[in-house]
Design a protein around this motif. Sequence first.
Motif, PDB file in Angstrom:
ATOM      1  N   ILE A   4      48.642  41.954  37.191  1.00 20.56           N
ATOM      2  CA  ILE A   4      47.995  42.103  38.436  1.00 20.56           C
ATOM      3  C   ILE A   4      47.564  43.700  38.526  1.00 20.56           C
ATOM      4  O   ILE A   4      46.341  43.828  39.276  1.00 20.56           O
ATOM      5  CB  ILE A   4      49.301  42.047  39.434  1.00 20.56           C
ATOM      6  CG1 ILE A   4      49.727  40.627  39.544  1.00 20.56           C
ATOM      7  CG2 ILE A   4      49.119  42.712  40.676  1.00 20.56           C
ATOM      8  CD1 ILE A   4      50.864  40.703  40.342  1.00 20.56           C
ATOM      9  N   ILE A   5      48.083  44.619  37.933  1.00 19.83           N
ATOM     10  CA  ILE A   5      47.674  45.910  37.750  1.00 19.83           C
ATOM     11  C   ILE A   5      46.164  45.866  37.003  1.00 19.83           C
ATOM     12  O   ILE A   5      45.297  46.549  37.817  1.00 19.83           O
ATOM     13  CB  ILE A   5      48.521  46.820  36.990  1.00 19.83           C
ATOM     14  CG1 ILE A   5      49.790  46.756  37.531  1.00 19.83           C
ATOM     15  CG2 ILE A   5      47.894  48.316  36.717  1.00 19.83           C
ATOM     16  CD1 ILE A   5      50.975  47.463  37.060  1.00 19.83           C
ATOM     17  N   ALA A   6      45.958  45.099  36.134  1.00 14.16           N
ATOM     18  CA  ALA A   6      44.651  45.228  35.253  1.00 14.16           C
ATOM     19  C   ALA A   6      43.516  44.526  36.612  1.00 14.16           C
ATOM     20  O   ALA A   6      42.501  45.044  36.353  1.00 14.16           O
ATOM     21  CB  ALA A   6      44.693  44.166  34.279  1.00 14.16           C
ATOM     22  N   THR A   7      43.844  43.334  37.210  1.00  9.70           N
ATOM     23  CA  THR A   7      43.036  42.967  38.248  1.00  9.70           C
ATOM     24  C   THR A   7      42.571  43.800  39.090  1.00  9.70           C
ATOM     25  O   THR A   7      41.370  43.992  39.774  1.00  9.70           O
ATOM     26  CB  THR A   7      43.692  41.659  38.858  1.00  9.70           C
ATOM     27  OG1 THR A   7      43.857  40.708  38.030  1.00  9.70           O
ATOM     28  CG2 THR A   7      42.789  40.966  40.088  1.00  9.70           C
ATOM     29  N   ALA A   8      43.592  44.574  39.728  1.00 13.89           N
ATOM     30  CA  ALA A   8      43.416  45.609  40.695  1.00 13.89           C
ATOM     31  C   ALA A   8      42.606  46.879  40.198  1.00 13.89           C
ATOM     32  O   ALA A   8      41.668  47.237  41.132  1.00 13.89           O
ATOM     33  CB  ALA A   8      45.062  46.148  41.189  1.00 13.89           C
ATOM     34  N   LEU A   9      42.678  47.186  38.982  1.00 14.38           N
ATOM     35  CA  LEU A   9      42.129  48.298  38.400  1.00 14.38           C
ATOM     36  C   LEU A   9      40.651  48.119  37.854  1.00 14.38           C
ATOM     37  O   LEU A   9      39.958  48.968  37.459  1.00 14.38           O
ATOM     38  CB  LEU A   9      42.818  49.116  37.530  1.00 14.38           C
ATOM     39  CG  LEU A   9      44.281  49.675  37.989  1.00 14.38           C
ATOM     40  CD1 LEU A   9      44.818  50.459  37.018  1.00 14.38           C
ATOM     41  CD2 LEU A   9      43.955  50.656  39.195  1.00 14.38           C
ATOM     42  N   LEU A  10      40.362  46.677  37.617  1.00 16.07           N
ATOM     43  CA  LEU A  10      39.143  46.575  36.784  1.00 16.07           C
ATOM     44  C   LEU A  10      37.966  46.987  37.671  1.00 16.07           C
ATOM     45  O   LEU A  10      37.095  47.487  37.276  1.00 16.07           O
ATOM     46  CB  LEU A  10      39.103  45.032  36.387  1.00 16.07           C
ATOM     47  CG  LEU A  10      37.593  44.626  35.759  1.00 16.07           C
ATOM     48  CD1 LEU A  10      37.551  45.193  34.549  1.00 16.07           C
ATOM     49  CD2 LEU A  10      37.690  42.795  35.732  1.00 16.07           C
ATOM     50  N   PRO A  11      37.698  46.680  39.064  1.00 19.68           N
ATOM     51  CA  PRO A  11      36.624  47.121  39.416  1.00 19.68           C
ATOM     52  C   PRO A  11      36.529  48.612  39.732  1.00 19.68           C
ATOM     53  O   PRO A  11      35.445  49.310  39.862  1.00 19.68           O
ATOM     54  CB  PRO A  11      36.601  46.290  41.059  1.00 19.68           C
ATOM     55  CG  PRO A  11      38.141  46.045  41.190  1.00 19.68           C
ATOM     56  CD  PRO A  11      38.640  45.854  39.820  1.00 19.68           C
ATOM     57  N   GLY A 121      42.442  52.494  43.785  1.00 19.37           N
ATOM     58  CA  GLY A 121      42.967  51.849  42.642  1.00 19.37           C
ATOM     59  C   GLY A 121      44.505  51.711  43.179  1.00 19.37           C
ATOM     60  O   GLY A 121      45.207  50.811  43.289  1.00 19.37           O
ATOM     61  N   ALA A 122      45.100  52.815  43.715  1.00 19.66           N
ATOM     62  CA  ALA A 122      46.577  52.808  44.258  1.00 19.66           C
ATOM     63  C   ALA A 122      46.688  51.829  45.434  1.00 19.66           C
ATOM     64  O   ALA A 122      47.474  50.944  45.430  1.00 19.66           O
ATOM     65  CB  ALA A 122      46.856  54.314  44.667  1.00 19.66           C
ATOM     66  N   GLU A 123      45.780  51.818  46.309  1.00 19.26           N
ATOM     67  CA  GLU A 123      45.824  50.995  47.385  1.00 19.26           C
ATOM     68  C   GLU A 123      45.713  49.383  46.979  1.00 19.26           C
ATOM     69  O   GLU A 123      46.430  48.604  47.510  1.00 19.26           O
ATOM     70  CB  GLU A 123      44.706  51.227  48.434  1.00 19.26           C
ATOM     71  CG  GLU A 123      44.733  50.368  49.691  1.00 19.26           C
ATOM     72  CD  GLU A 123      43.369  50.616  50.688  1.00 19.26           C
ATOM     73  OE1 GLU A 123      43.733  51.199  51.662  1.00 19.26           O
ATOM     74  OE2 GLU A 123      42.401  50.202  50.175  1.00 19.26           O
ATOM     75  N   ASN A 124      44.655  49.219  46.053  1.00 19.93           N
ATOM     76  CA  ASN A 124      44.695  47.922  45.591  1.00 19.93           C
ATOM     77  C   ASN A 124      45.837  47.437  44.944  1.00 19.93           C
ATOM     78  O   ASN A 124      46.193  46.160  44.954  1.00 19.93           O
ATOM     79  CB  ASN A 124      43.546  47.875  44.468  1.00 19.93           C
ATOM     80  CG  ASN A 124      42.424  46.759  44.675  1.00 19.93           C
ATOM     81  OD1 ASN A 124      42.295  46.153  45.953  1.00 19.93           O
ATOM     82  ND2 ASN A 124      41.624  46.385  43.804  1.00 19.93           N
ATOM     83  N   ILE A 125      46.764  48.094  43.848  1.00 22.60           N
ATOM     84  CA  ILE A 125      47.687  47.628  43.478  1.00 22.60           C
ATOM     85  C   ILE A 125      48.801  47.339  44.472  1.00 22.60           C
ATOM     86  O   ILE A 125      49.528  46.372  44.526  1.00 22.60           O
ATOM     87  CB  ILE A 125      48.355  48.631  42.463  1.00 22.60           C
ATOM     88  CG1 ILE A 125      47.445  48.869  41.122  1.00 22.60           C
ATOM     89  CG2 ILE A 125      49.860  48.666  42.065  1.00 22.60           C
ATOM     90  CD1 ILE A 125      47.893  50.130  40.467  1.00 22.60           C
ATOM     91  N   MET A 140      38.627  39.296  46.230  1.00 22.92           N
ATOM     92  CA  MET A 140      37.880  39.780  47.566  1.00 22.92           C
ATOM     93  C   MET A 140      37.887  41.125  47.628  1.00 22.92           C
ATOM     94  O   MET A 140      36.884  41.805  48.097  1.00 22.92           O
ATOM     95  CB  MET A 140      38.734  39.183  48.652  1.00 22.92           C
ATOM     96  CG  MET A 140      38.427  37.779  48.522  1.00 22.92           C
ATOM     97  SD  MET A 140      37.034  36.960  48.629  1.00 22.92           S
ATOM     98  CE  MET A 140      36.155  37.875  50.238  1.00 22.92           C
ATOM     99  N   ARG A 141      38.901  41.945  47.270  1.00 19.74           N
ATOM    100  CA  ARG A 141      38.975  43.316  47.339  1.00 19.74           C
ATOM    101  C   ARG A 141      37.958  44.054  46.464  1.00 19.74           C
ATOM    102  O   ARG A 141      37.480  45.055  46.653  1.00 19.74           O
ATOM    103  CB  ARG A 141      40.445  43.885  47.426  1.00 19.74           C
ATOM    104  CG  ARG A 141      41.330  43.599  48.743  1.00 19.74           C
ATOM    105  CD  ARG A 141      42.544  44.345  48.397  1.00 19.74           C
ATOM    106  NE  ARG A 141      42.731  45.773  48.306  1.00 19.74           N
ATOM    107  CZ  ARG A 141      42.182  46.567  49.442  1.00 19.74           C
ATOM    108  NH1 ARG A 141      42.216  46.017  50.900  1.00 19.74           N
ATOM    109  NH2 ARG A 141      42.231  47.959  49.261  1.00 19.74           N
ATOM    110  N   GLY A 142      38.032  43.541  45.159  1.00 18.10           N
ATOM    111  CA  GLY A 142      37.157  43.955  44.354  1.00 18.10           C
ATOM    112  C   GLY A 142      35.479  43.963  44.518  1.00 18.10           C
ATOM    113  O   GLY A 142      34.762  44.656  44.089  1.00 18.10           O
TER     114      GLY A 142
END
Length: 267
Positions: A4-11, A121-125, A140-142
């Motif tokens: 989950i963290i990797a998905t959030a931070l990749l973009p 990144g913080a918001e995405n996580i 979608m968020r990315g």
Amino acid sequence: MLLIIATALLPVFILGWWIYRKDAIRPEPLKQLLAAFFYGVGSAFVAMVLATPLTLMIGFNSLEQMNTLGDALSVALFSAAIPEEIAKLTMLWLFLRRNPYYDEYLDGIVYAACVGLGFAGAENILYLFQSPDWLITGVMRGLTAVPAHFAIACAMGYFYSKRHFGDRSKLTAACVLGVPILIHWIYDALAFSEGIFPAISVLISILFVLLIWRVYKSTMRRINALEQLDRARMTPPPFPGGLSSPGGSPLPPPLPPHNNNNNTPLA
């Protein structure tokens, strides 16, 4: 959890790498960019603190209470655009106010983008951990929210650098915070309106995509404009009297290239 963290931070890291490569004349030390990123992470928590009284002021405890366009506009402005952009600008100012590496126009965009990406990144996580369909939310968020935060931060950095390097007009000073708030407000108002007006969600989605494209084109123009100013500073003036910016104000003195592998602050 790690996925989950990797998905959030990749973009976030894709856009961070892109802006790092864009700063080709005198690239900033990676340690400085990472520090700006963590300032952006901190801004996400500052924004939460600022948003609480503003959200209560307009009488909303949750996004589910929105029923009208006015509700969407109010929540987008007071619960998102104003507190988030104030928080990001505050952290950007704290990071740059005595930073010896901030010596080029484009640096303003680079560091502002890193702050914006830290926030994103913080918001995405947080969003992904709260979502039952975290992968769909992450994709979608990315494609939308993270690039939007990046572009808004670039607009902030553009006007911040113009102000910092000599443009003392009241308009530029107002644009440092005003333009990011305006873009953010329109972006979130459109996003919130999709749930309120499902009958015209397709039209709202089209407007949403057009906004993202318009902001992207504007971001590229701002980056290219500051690149040209920095390249001009690297070139000796052909005529007496030195260089001038397009607005007529004198440019700071030319700068020699610095070694990006040396993290010692510049004199």
